[in-house]
Design a protein around this motif. Sequence first.
Motif, PDB file in Angstrom:
ATOM      1  N   UNK A 106     -33.093 -35.861  -7.382  1.00 12.05           N
ATOM      2  CA  UNK A 106     -32.644 -36.472  -6.127  1.00 12.05           C
ATOM      3  C   UNK A 106     -33.518 -36.005  -4.966  1.00 12.05           C
ATOM      4  N   UNK A 107     -33.850 -34.714  -4.959  1.00  9.62           N
ATOM      5  CA  UNK A 107     -34.744 -34.189  -3.922  1.00  9.62           C
ATOM      6  C   UNK A 107     -36.120 -34.853  -4.010  1.00  9.62           C
ATOM      7  N   UNK A 108     -36.609 -35.054  -5.235  1.00  7.52           N
ATOM      8  CA  UNK A 108     -37.889 -35.736  -5.415  1.00  7.52           C
ATOM      9  C   UNK A 108     -37.823 -37.166  -4.884  1.00  7.52           C
ATOM     10  N   UNK A 109     -36.692 -37.836  -5.121  1.00  7.76           N
ATOM     11  CA  UNK A 109     -36.536 -39.202  -4.611  1.00  7.76           C
ATOM     12  C   UNK A 109     -36.593 -39.209  -3.081  1.00  7.76           C
ATOM     13  N   UNK A 110     -35.866 -38.275  -2.464  1.00  9.22           N
ATOM     14  CA  UNK A 110     -35.898 -38.215  -1.003  1.00  9.22           C
ATOM     15  C   UNK A 110     -37.311 -37.975  -0.491  1.00  9.22           C
ATOM     16  N   UNK A 111     -38.032 -37.084  -1.137  1.00 11.83           N
ATOM     17  CA  UNK A 111     -39.390 -36.787  -0.696  1.00 11.83           C
ATOM     18  C   UNK A 111     -40.302 -38.009  -0.763  1.00 11.83           C
TER      19      UNK A 111
END
Length: 262
Positions: free
Chosen positions: A98-103
Motif C-alpha cells: 500500500x505504501x508503494x502504491x501511494x509512492x
Amino acid sequence: VVPEKIAYSSTDGFTIQAYVYRPPGLAPGERVPGIVWSHGGPTSQFNDTFQQHVQFFVQRGYGVLLPNVRGSSGYGKAFEDANNGCWSHCDLEDVVAAADYLRGLSWIDPDRLGITGTSYGGIMSMAAATFAPGVFQASIPSSGYADWIAFYHGENELRHVKLLEYELGTLEGNRDVWEAASAVYSVEDVGTPIFMVHGEGRYPGSPQSEIFAQALENHYKPFRYKTYPNEHYYVGGRANREEMLQDMLDFFEDTLKDDIVR
C-alpha cells in the motif's frame, strides 16, 4: 471527500482492494504526505461508510489509503484465513505494498508516509515500525497490542483467547508464533518515530501501549505517549477524540512536514 476505489498487487499473488482519499484543492504539481490507515479486527474491513477520523486528515492536506489487507472479511474464507499464523508479517506485506502504491501517485510525496489505525490497526502500526523499518516516516498506534503472551496471561477475555487460538494456534506448542506476532520482542529493530495514544480510567483497560512504550524507552527509540482520561482502552468520548486527533495531527506535522525528513 469521496474516495476512489482502487486495487493493487501485493506478495503471494494477492490483489488488495482499497480506498484512496485525495485532499481537495491540490495545485498542479503539488505533492502531499500520505497515510496508510489500517483497520481493526484483523477480521474486519473498510467499506462504503463515512470515516470521520480519515476525513479529518484529508481535509488538512493528507492523502490517505485504506487497504483491506489479507485477513479482512468480505473476500472469501481463504482470503480471511490468509494471515493465520503470520499476524504482523504476511498482512504487513500488503501494508508495505500500500505504501508503494501511494509512492507511485503523482500527488504524494514518496518520502513522507505515515501509518495509523486502532486496535489491530494499532498492532499493524507497531509492526510497520518494527518489522518494516524505513518504509514509513511516522507511526501512530492507537490502542494497539504489542505482546500477545502478556495479553493472554493478563487480559484473556474468552472471545479474544478463542480468536488468538484460531488464528495463531494455542499458546502451548505455538509460543514462537505468538512471539513473532508481537512487536515488543523485536523492539530493537524499530526505525520509525512512534506516537502511542489510548484511553484509560474505565474498565476494560489495557497496559499494552505502556508495555511497548517501556520497551522503546529501554532501547532509546524515539516515541511519544499520551493517554486520555475517563475512557476504556479505546478513546470514544467526543472531547477526547477531538484532542486526540489534534495531537495526532501535530505529530504527523512534526514528522512528515518538517523539512528535516524530506
